[in-house]
Design a protein around this motif. Structure first.
Motif, mmCIF file in Angstrom:
data_model
loop_
_atom_site.group_PDB
_atom_site.id
_atom_site.type_symbol
_atom_site.label_atom_id
_atom_site.label_comp_id
_atom_site.label_asym_id
_atom_site.label_seq_id
_atom_site.Cartn_x
_atom_site.Cartn_y
_atom_site.Cartn_z
ATOM 1 N N UNK A 24 -5.674 1.746 -5.036
ATOM 2 C CA UNK A 24 -6.560 0.987 -4.921
ATOM 3 C C UNK A 24 -7.495 0.803 -6.243
ATOM 4 N N UNK A 25 -7.456 2.160 -6.933
ATOM 5 C CA UNK A 25 -7.916 2.223 -8.431
ATOM 6 C C UNK A 25 -7.320 1.204 -9.380
ATOM 7 N N UNK A 26 -6.126 1.287 -9.024
ATOM 8 C CA UNK A 26 -5.090 0.203 -10.098
ATOM 9 C C UNK A 26 -5.339 -1.266 -9.623
ATOM 10 N N UNK A 27 -5.591 -1.357 -8.494
ATOM 11 C CA UNK A 27 -6.290 -2.868 -8.255
ATOM 12 C C UNK A 27 -7.538 -3.104 -8.796
ATOM 13 N N UNK A 28 -8.364 -2.126 -8.627
ATOM 14 C CA UNK A 28 -9.982 -2.138 -9.128
ATOM 15 C C UNK A 28 -9.700 -2.461 -10.699
ATOM 16 N N UNK A 29 -8.737 -1.985 -11.265
ATOM 17 C CA UNK A 29 -8.768 -2.161 -12.799
ATOM 18 C C UNK A 29 -7.770 -3.030 -13.325
ATOM 19 N N UNK A 30 -6.869 -3.723 -12.345
ATOM 20 C CA UNK A 30 -5.961 -4.693 -12.691
ATOM 21 C C UNK A 30 -4.863 -4.191 -13.440
ATOM 22 N N UNK A 31 -4.698 -2.934 -12.977
ATOM 23 C CA UNK A 31 -3.564 -1.979 -14.006
ATOM 24 C C UNK A 31 -2.290 -1.527 -13.291
ATOM 25 N N UNK A 32 -1.489 -2.508 -12.897
ATOM 26 C CA UNK A 32 -0.267 -2.011 -12.196
ATOM 27 C C UNK A 32 0.845 -0.994 -12.523
ATOM 28 N N UNK A 33 0.765 -0.744 -13.873
ATOM 29 C CA UNK A 33 1.558 -0.015 -14.288
ATOM 30 C C UNK A 33 1.589 1.466 -13.594
ATOM 31 N N UNK A 34 2.926 2.101 -13.345
ATOM 32 C CA UNK A 34 2.987 3.489 -12.707
ATOM 33 C C UNK A 34 2.921 3.227 -11.241
ATOM 34 N N UNK A 35 2.927 2.204 -10.456
ATOM 35 C CA UNK A 35 3.004 2.179 -9.429
ATOM 36 C C UNK A 35 4.345 2.528 -8.615
ATOM 37 N N UNK A 36 5.300 1.765 -9.163
ATOM 38 C CA UNK A 36 6.719 2.000 -8.579
ATOM 39 C C UNK A 36 7.137 3.317 -8.196
ATOM 40 N N UNK A 37 6.634 4.610 -8.777
ATOM 41 C CA UNK A 37 6.825 5.877 -8.278
ATOM 42 C C UNK A 37 6.384 5.991 -6.742
ATOM 43 N N UNK A 38 5.190 5.349 -6.692
ATOM 44 C CA UNK A 38 4.615 5.669 -5.213
ATOM 45 C C UNK A 38 5.109 4.982 -3.982
ATOM 46 N N UNK A 39 6.204 3.995 -4.239
ATOM 47 C CA UNK A 39 6.709 3.265 -3.300
ATOM 48 C C UNK A 39 7.831 3.632 -2.808
ATOM 49 N N UNK A 40 8.371 3.520 -1.057
ATOM 50 C CA UNK A 40 9.513 3.881 -0.603
ATOM 51 C C UNK A 40 10.530 2.897 -1.326
ATOM 52 N N UNK A 41 11.760 3.474 -1.450
ATOM 53 C CA UNK A 41 12.948 2.671 -1.611
ATOM 54 C C UNK A 41 13.096 1.517 -0.917
ATOM 55 N N UNK A 42 12.622 1.345 0.394
ATOM 56 C CA UNK A 42 12.633 0.108 1.062
ATOM 57 C C UNK A 42 11.273 -0.379 1.336
ATOM 58 N N UNK A 43 10.382 -0.117 0.520
ATOM 59 C CA UNK A 43 8.973 -0.833 0.424
ATOM 60 C C UNK A 43 9.057 -2.553 0.662
#
Length: 417
Positions: free
Chosen positions: A35-54
């Motif tokens: 949510x903070x990334x979305x508020x700041x329009x900053x998607x970097x670093x999101x991949x590590x939070x996602x499941x392999x089958x996201x």
């Protein structure tokens, strides 16, 4: 016996409650990081939070993660969020949040976590966006370290020529926009599926994304996107500058470069950040460095408006400086010659505002009698702590360079004699 059974049941309930509580406490920071990334329009670093089958609706990896990051980069303004509920079932742990927007309306965001506390599904704007197809964006880095791009000013704003599938197109060079948007007046929705929803918050309103257009090659001076799906929006209101406007060239297109604005010479220079210092020396320039902070896609600087401290973001798409509507009332001594005016920008069209002249001090350098518009900047203030914008009024007087990599601005003096 009955007491023993009761104790076992209580123990199981305690264990389930404890496990769910542990998962909620573990997963909430992850959801709120997105949510903070979305508020700041900053998607970097999101991949590590996602499941392999996201997955995103019916889209699977690896495209699903790219879709989520595109939505984060284009997320409409939000002032905050509140955790509303957690539900555990056979599919995983579902966390729900209520997002609050600058106009006080709300929407819901949901996050589904798997057993490893990784995000299996994420829906940030389920009330606003229906996504059927998206294709990842590819950018080809040029081999040269410096590119000169001719620039013309229309209505005071910088426009560059970008070649899209062999056709020359006029694009606003707008560092205040997070990504690239094409004008639906000139570009059809030529792929199956589309994105419907909000395209971002402009100065005079929220733009509406109408679809996606597939581009085989988009090139500006050697910086290129190939085989890319780009969002389209109705940008007709921007054509008041007296020229066809085919789109907006936002920061994601050139963020890997240092960008030098030379309005007097009529050019924008894109530089490899590792070669910038040597190039400036070879050109005989003297530079004064002003350190900033990147908030989302914007670079933000500590400034003075008259004698009042202000946090201002650099926006090459700002025809005049911009401050809050009530600024003249709050700081009357900092504004001269107030009058009524109209403001045009990406959003709902023209807005009636007041204008006046202010003095901006940036990096110890003072710019006097700058036209400044006073309008609603609550989406900047509440989400990023930004008081306003400075752009073309300063660029018309000062050659400067923006470095996203080093998070700094260079005020560039005339060459040595």
């Amino acid at each position: 016996m009955r007491r023993t059974v009761l104790l076992i049941i209580l123990a199981v309930v305690f264990m389930v409650t404890r496990v769910q509580g542990q998962e909620v406490n573990t997963c909430r920071p992850i959801a709120e990081r997105i949510l903070t990334a979305a508020q700041n329009h900053a998607p970097d670093g999101i991949d590590e939070l996602l499941a392999p089958d996201f997955r995103f609706t019916n889209i699977k990896q690896p495209v699903a993660a790219k879709v989520l990051k595109q939505i984060i980069a284009q997320m409409p303004a939000m002032t905050g969020w509140d955790f509303s509920s957690a539900v555990q079932d056979s599919t995983g742990l579902m966390l729900r949040y209520t997002i609050t927007k600058p106009d006080s309306t709300t929407s819901e965001a949901t996050f589904l976590f798997n057993a490893d506390n990784l995000v299996l599904e994420a829906d940030l704007l389920n009330a606003d966006i229906t996504l059927r197809k998206a294709t990842p964006t590819a950018k080809a880095q040029p081999e040269v370290s410096m590119m000169r791009v001719p620039m013309h000013r229309y209505g005071g704003l910088p426009i560059v020529t970008v070649t899209i599938d062999g056709q020359p197109c006029n694009m606003f060079f707008d560092t205040g926009a997070p990504g690239v948007i094409l004008n639906s007046k000139y570009f059809d929705h030529n792929i199956d599926g589309q994105v419907m929803g909000n395209g971002g918050h402009g100065v005079v309103g929220t733009g509406s994304v109408s679809g996606m257009h597939h581009v085989k090659l988009m090139d500006m001076g050697g910086v290129a996107l190939s085989e890319t799906d780009i969002m389209t929006s109705d940008l007709s209101n921007l054509e008041t500058v007296g020229v066809a406007v085919h789109g907006i060239l936002g920061q994601s297109f050139y963020k890997d470069f240092d960008v030098l604005f030379d309005f007097k010479r009529g050019e924008i220079v894109l530089l490899n950040p590792d070669a910038t210092h040597q190039w400036l020396l070879s050109e005989g320039y003297r530079c004064q460095t002003v350190k900033g902070v990147k908030k989302g896609h914007l670079l933000v600087f500590e400034c003075q408006m008259g004698s009042v401290h202000a946090v201002m973001a650099f926006d090459s798409g700002a025809q005049s400086n911009l401050l809050a509507t009530d600024w003249p009332e709050q700081h009357p001594s900092s504004v001269k010659g107030i009058k009524k005016a109209h403001l045009t920008g990406y959003g709902d069209g023209r807005a009636s505002v007041t204008k006046g002249k202010t003095t901006l001090t940036l990096g110890g350098r003072t710019f006097k009698k700058l036209w400044t518009a006073f309008s609603d900047v609550s989406h900047l203030k509440e989400s990023k702590g930004i008081d306003g914008l400075f752009g073309c009024e300063v660029l018309g007087r000062q050659k400067l360079l923006i470095s996203y990599k080093r998070q700094e601005l260079l005020l560039i003096d005339k060459r040595h004699k």
